[in-house]
Design an enzyme around this catalytic site. Structure first.
Site, PDB file in Angstrom:
ATOM      1  NE  ARG A   1      -4.306  -1.290   0.097  1.00 20.36           N
ATOM      2  CZ  ARG A   1      -4.431  -2.387  -0.634  1.00 20.36           C
ATOM      3  NH1 ARG A   1      -3.410  -2.779  -1.398  1.00 20.36           N
ATOM      4  NH2 ARG A   1      -5.542  -3.087  -0.634  1.00 20.36           N
TER       5      ARG A   1
ATOM      6  CG  ASP B   1       1.994  -2.220  -8.033  1.00 22.20           C
ATOM      7  OD1 ASP B   1       2.235  -1.864  -9.197  1.00 22.20           O
ATOM      8  OD2 ASP B   1       1.142  -3.094  -7.768  1.00 22.20           O
TER       9      ASP B   1
ATOM     10  CD  GLU C   1       3.291  12.783  -3.228  1.00 19.89           C
ATOM     11  OE1 GLU C   1       2.930  12.487  -2.077  1.00 19.89           O
ATOM     12  OE2 GLU C   1       2.500  13.130  -4.130  1.00 19.89           O
TER      13      GLU C   1
ATOM     14  CG  HIS D   1      -2.502  -0.695  -8.113  1.00 19.04           C
ATOM     15  ND1 HIS D   1      -3.741  -0.307  -7.659  1.00 19.04           N
ATOM     16  CD2 HIS D   1      -2.098  -1.697  -7.267  1.00 19.04           C
ATOM     17  CE1 HIS D   1      -4.077  -1.022  -6.609  1.00 19.04           C
ATOM     18  NE2 HIS D   1      -3.097  -1.875  -6.355  1.00 19.04           N
TER      19      HIS D   1
ATOM     20  N   GLY E   1       0.179  -5.163  -9.393  1.00 19.47           N
ATOM     21  CA  GLY E   1       0.396  -6.321  -8.524  1.00 19.47           C
ATOM     22  C   GLY E   1      -0.523  -7.494  -8.792  1.00 19.47           C
TER      23      GLY E   1
END
Length: 388
Positions: A231, A255, A260, A272, A274
């Site tokens: 996360r 992931d 930033e 993302h 995964g």
């Protein structure tokens, strides 16, 4: 006919479970029996009162108002471990990307377009800028040894790495399936200060937010790498950027891209991916469908995040399931009402967890609707359902 509302597109694997039961999947229905979703944000979403359960095809449930659902007697299921192998493989990919400057080299090679016959010579002269290190013999610290962390730890041992694992809440099953060569650490600092690579596999909770911060970064080995496929909120981005700039951390692979971190040198942002494999999506959908169907048909609860697991084989002529607050005398009050009708309870299973509890009662005869209404009106009862 039962209707399942889809708030996201779900793998057709659910049809293997729902079709034989005659369930209808619908993207827009007013009174569904259950909801299936993946990433749809249910916070602020008005759940129809007909909904008995919510099935999340994935492990994380931060997009679901879990506590609110519990107060309404709506079971929220997730699918722990169904996408574990997919995430494990991405973590291994991230591990190699940390050790070798593969992505930098690929990007540079694309700049050679148009150089014609010069390309091979340019490659040979330029490749030294992208030299990296091997993972063999290096130490990997695995923070969290659940379904994914355990697979990562075991795979790293097979790749010839030394592995340190930390998980104060490790389950018995995970411990049994952990490679015996994984060294167990007693605290997070022991992992951070001894690892060349650190990978995070813990849930995002208020207590784990910012696990990697300015203070914990300083505990890490000089020149270590960090991998976060768990996360984004587990890592404080400002601390990571400062650590990379100083050379304390040489590479961060996450992931979870955010503004930033984009374009920051030595930060690799994977979009993302995964659990983004066909196999993982099918596994999660199939598992969620089984959980939802078993609950709708039998009242059994497996892998709920807001009610305790509770299941038993059907017996008798009717099953009553009761969601209630975890306080004294609730079960005896229910039993007394059933006994007044002269009906025997053939089997009984009750489980509690935190503030909530759940009971399954199988009866030799069907109880009257009037008694069911009386049970529903008892103090501390959240929801009552009859099956059969």
């Amino acid at each position: 006919m039962r209707t399942i509302l889809k708030l996201n597109e779900i793998s057709n694997a659910v049809n293997e479970v729902f079709a034989p039961l005659g369930y209808k999947l619908d993207k827009d229905c007013k009174n569904p029996d259950a909801i299936l979703l993946r990433s749809f944000n249910m916070h602020g979403y008005e759940v129809p009162p007909s909904v008995l359960c919510v099935g999340r095809a994935g492990a994380g449930v931060n997009n679901i108002p879990v506590a609110d659902c519990a107060e309404k007697g709506i079971v929220v299921f997730n699918t722990p471990g169904a996408n574990a192998n997919a995430v494990k493989e991405l973590v291994l990919c991230a591990l190699f990307l940390c050790g070798r400057k593969i992505t930098d080299g690929i990007a540079w090679a694309q700049t050679l377009s148009g150089k014609g016959d010069e390309v091979p010579k340019l490659v040979e002269s330029g490749k030294k800028a992208f030299a990296g290190g091997e993972i063999l013999g290096k130490t990997l610290g695995v923070v969290g040894l659940g379904a994914i962390g355990r697979l990562v730890a075991n795979a790293a041992v097979e790749l010839g790495m030394k592995v340190i694992g930390y998980d104060p809440y490790i389950s018995i099953d995970a411990a049994w399936n952990l490679n015996s060569n994984v060294v167990k650490a007693n605290d997070l600092n022991a992992v951070l200060c001894n690892s060349d690579f650190v990978t995070l596999h813990i849930p995002y909770l208020p207590a784990t937010k910012g696990t990697i911060n300015a203070q914990t970064v300083q505990k890490m080995k000089q020149g270590a790498c960090l991998i976060n496929c768990a996360r984004g909120e587990l890592v404080e981005n400002d601390a990571i950027k400062a650590a990379i700039q100083s050379g304390k951390i040489v590479r961060y692979v996450t992931d979870f891209p955010c503004e930033e971190l984009l374009g920051v040198e030595n930060v690799l942002t994977i979009p993302h991916l995964g659990a983004s494999t066909e196999e993982a999506e099918e596994n999660c959908a199939y598992m969620a469908a089984h959980e939802v169907a078993d609950f709708l048909e039998n009242g059994n609860i497996t892998n709920s995040v807001n009610f305790p697991n509770c299941k038993s084989a059907r017996s008798g002529k009717q099953r009553i399931t009761v969601f209630h607050r975890n306080v004294k005398n609730v079960i005896s009050s229910i039993s007394d009402l059933i006994a007044k009708e002269g009906i025997n309870i053939s089997s009984f299973n009750s489980q509690s967890g935190g503030a909530m509890a759940y009971a399954i009662l199988d009866l030799d005869e069907k109880v009257s609707d009037a008694t069911v209404r009386k049970i529903a009106k008892l103090d501390n009862i959240v929801r009552v359902r009859t099956i059969g």
